[in-house]
Design a protein around this motif. Structure first.
Motif, PDB file in Angstrom:
ATOM      1  N   PRO A  81      46.350  42.671  37.987  1.00 41.40           N
ATOM      2  CA  PRO A  81      46.745  42.402  39.376  1.00 41.40           C
ATOM      3  C   PRO A  81      46.567  40.922  39.745  1.00 41.40           C
ATOM      4  O   PRO A  81      45.463  40.395  39.654  1.00 41.40           O
ATOM      5  CB  PRO A  81      45.809  43.284  40.201  1.00 41.40           C
ATOM      6  N   TYR A 109      47.434  38.132  42.797  1.00 40.78           N
ATOM      7  CA  TYR A 109      47.841  38.039  44.197  1.00 40.78           C
ATOM      8  C   TYR A 109      49.050  37.115  44.364  1.00 40.78           C
ATOM      9  O   TYR A 109      49.084  36.075  43.733  1.00 40.78           O
ATOM     10  CB  TYR A 109      46.670  37.521  45.035  1.00 40.78           C
ATOM     11  N   TYR A 158      49.922  40.894  45.277  1.00 43.27           N
ATOM     12  CA  TYR A 158      50.038  42.032  44.374  1.00 43.27           C
ATOM     13  C   TYR A 158      51.406  42.678  44.432  1.00 43.27           C
ATOM     14  O   TYR A 158      51.986  42.837  45.490  1.00 43.27           O
ATOM     15  CB  TYR A 158      48.976  43.090  44.729  1.00 43.27           C
ATOM     16  N   GLY A 198      44.883  45.341  44.530  1.00 39.20           N
ATOM     17  CA  GLY A 198      46.082  45.454  43.679  1.00 39.20           C
ATOM     18  C   GLY A 198      45.921  46.460  42.561  1.00 39.20           C
ATOM     19  O   GLY A 198      46.510  46.329  41.489  1.00 39.20           O
TER      20      GLY A 198
END
Lengths: 146, 280
Positions: A108, A110, A112, B226
């Motif tokens: 992940p 950013y 995301y 995320g």
């Protein structure tokens, strides 16, 4: 801790309907459930109406005459719309449930990006096909095609 | 998203309050504060507590999006109060409510116990059949970078409960496991050191398990790290279907990589300090 009174904060059905800054897939989820329930309701009514044949030809004719009104014609079209959406969105969900279109796990970073971004082209294709079917069905129901 | 301003702005906070000793149901209380650019919602709550109402209760700890304590419903969206800047989401009014789908303990404090109970139920740890090796290790379980990538994304979960609050299925089915535990079930099942798939499938493959998810995707949208629970749940479904059809590829557990042989210690690496406790 447990002896204290707590307030149950379940969203319930309102949780389906929104109340937040949600994404498009959530609205499809809600619509999928509503159309599913609608088709189930239609199915029950359909069984009830067709079983009227058991009570003789007159009962059958009476029901059939009743359903010739424009309101029921519109209702039938809505059932078709619900069916077209539910069937095609269902195919999308089945594909996703088999792990297609959701991509592989990734680091992940950013901002995301999630599997929702990966499956979005599939969602757009499915919704376009559903729209085409609904428009074609609308032509039929509105009497342009005999 | 509101247009970001560089000026100080008065923002009205509508905060949901509930005191279990006094109130029968939550109510909304209004506070107005002067917000500077860069202020987070948690900063705003601190300011209210310090200057206007010391009775306001909320949970927080790290203040930097790591601990997952300050999950709240901010203008209708589950978010962490510490990594949401006020002027990013509003220019006028901000509604702050406790996370839905959890009981309210007090004001903005949700009871996260069901989340942890469900999390425990899926056996969230590496289950290894080689018990002798676990008790008396002779080396390390080998794992390639590709094998690590398969679960690494899912291991960043901080258990903040935002995904559980956003899930519409959990809103109508309390028994439903929810995104976080199901994500964890995939994270451990796909780990090459793990042999616990058969144990976990009994929990996640049942009526209130993964197949009740219809991909609203909101868990992935709100996740502050995320982590993408929706992806893990779909991939877990695939594993369960393949297992049910008996076409799931057999995955052997990581082999044990022993200590290297015939290698000399590099002279620039200093020796380890002596033990501070007596060795058996």
């Amino acid at each position: 801790m447990d002896e204290h009174k707590k307030y149950p904060n379940k969203l319930g059905i309102i949780g389906w309907l929104g109340g937040g800054r949600w994404g498009i897939e959530r609205y499809l989820y809600t619509l999928h459930r509503i159309t599913g329930l609608g088709i189930l309701l239609y199915f029950c009514l359909h069984i009830f109406v067709t079983s009227s044949r058991l009570f003789g030809m007159n009962a059958w004719e009476k029901w059939m005459g009743f359903f010739k009104s424009p309101i029921f014609k519109m209702g039938e079209f809505l059932v078709f719309v619900g069916f077209a959406f539910h069937a095609l969105n269902g195919i999308r969900l089945i594909l996703i449930e088999f792990g297609f279109a959701v991509g592989k796990a990734e680091e992940p970073v950013y901002p995301y990006k999630s599997s929702l971004n990966t499956q979005r082209p599939l969602m757009v294709i499915v919704m376009v096909v559903a729209a085409v079917l609904i428009v074609a069905g609308g032509y039929q129901f509105l009497g342009f095609v005999h | 998203m509101a247009k970001k301003t560089q000026k100080e702005t008065d923002i009205i906070f509508y905060i949901h309050r509930f005191n279990p000793d006094v109130d029968s149901k939550p109510y909304t209380q209004k506070y107005t504060i002067r917000v500077e650019p860069g202020m987070t919602v948690l900063d705003g709550l601190h300011l209210i507590k310090e200057t206007q109402d010391a009775t306001l209760s909320y949970r927080f700890s790290c203040r930097m999006g790591v601990c997952g304590s300050c999950g709240m419903l901010l203008n209708g969206r589950p978010s962490l109060a510490c990594n949401t800047q006020i002027l990013d989401i509003t220019m006028k009014n901000l509604t702050v409510a406790p996370l839905p789908n959890f009981n309210i303990v007090k004001d903005l404090v949700p009871e996260l116990t069901p989340l942890f109970e469900k999390h425990i139920s899926i056996h969230p740890y590496v289950i290894q059949n080689k018990t002798d090796e676990m008790l008396d290790p002779t080396g390390e379980f080998y794992q390639s970078p590709e094998e690590l990538t398969k679960y690494l994304q899912f291991s960043y979960c901080i258990k903040c409960g935002l995904c559980m609050a956003a899930c519409p299925t959990l809103a109508t089915d309390s028994e439903y496991l929810g995104p976080q535990p199901m994500l964890q079930s995939y994270r451990y099942s796909i780990d090459t050191r793990d042999d616990g798939f058969d144990k976990r499938k009994k929990v996640v493959g049942n009526t209130h398990g993964v197949f009740r998810c219809h991909y609203a995707g909101e868990c992935s949208n709100v996740c502050p790290k995320g982590v993408d629970p929706a992806r893990a749940i779909q991939l877990m479904k695939r594993e369960l279907v393949l297992d049910y059809l008996k076409i799931k590829k057999h995955r052997s557990t990581s082999f044990i990589m022993g200590k290297p042989e015939g290698v000399k210690r590099r002279p620039e690496i200093p020796k380890a300090p002596p033990f501070t406790v007596e060795q058996k």
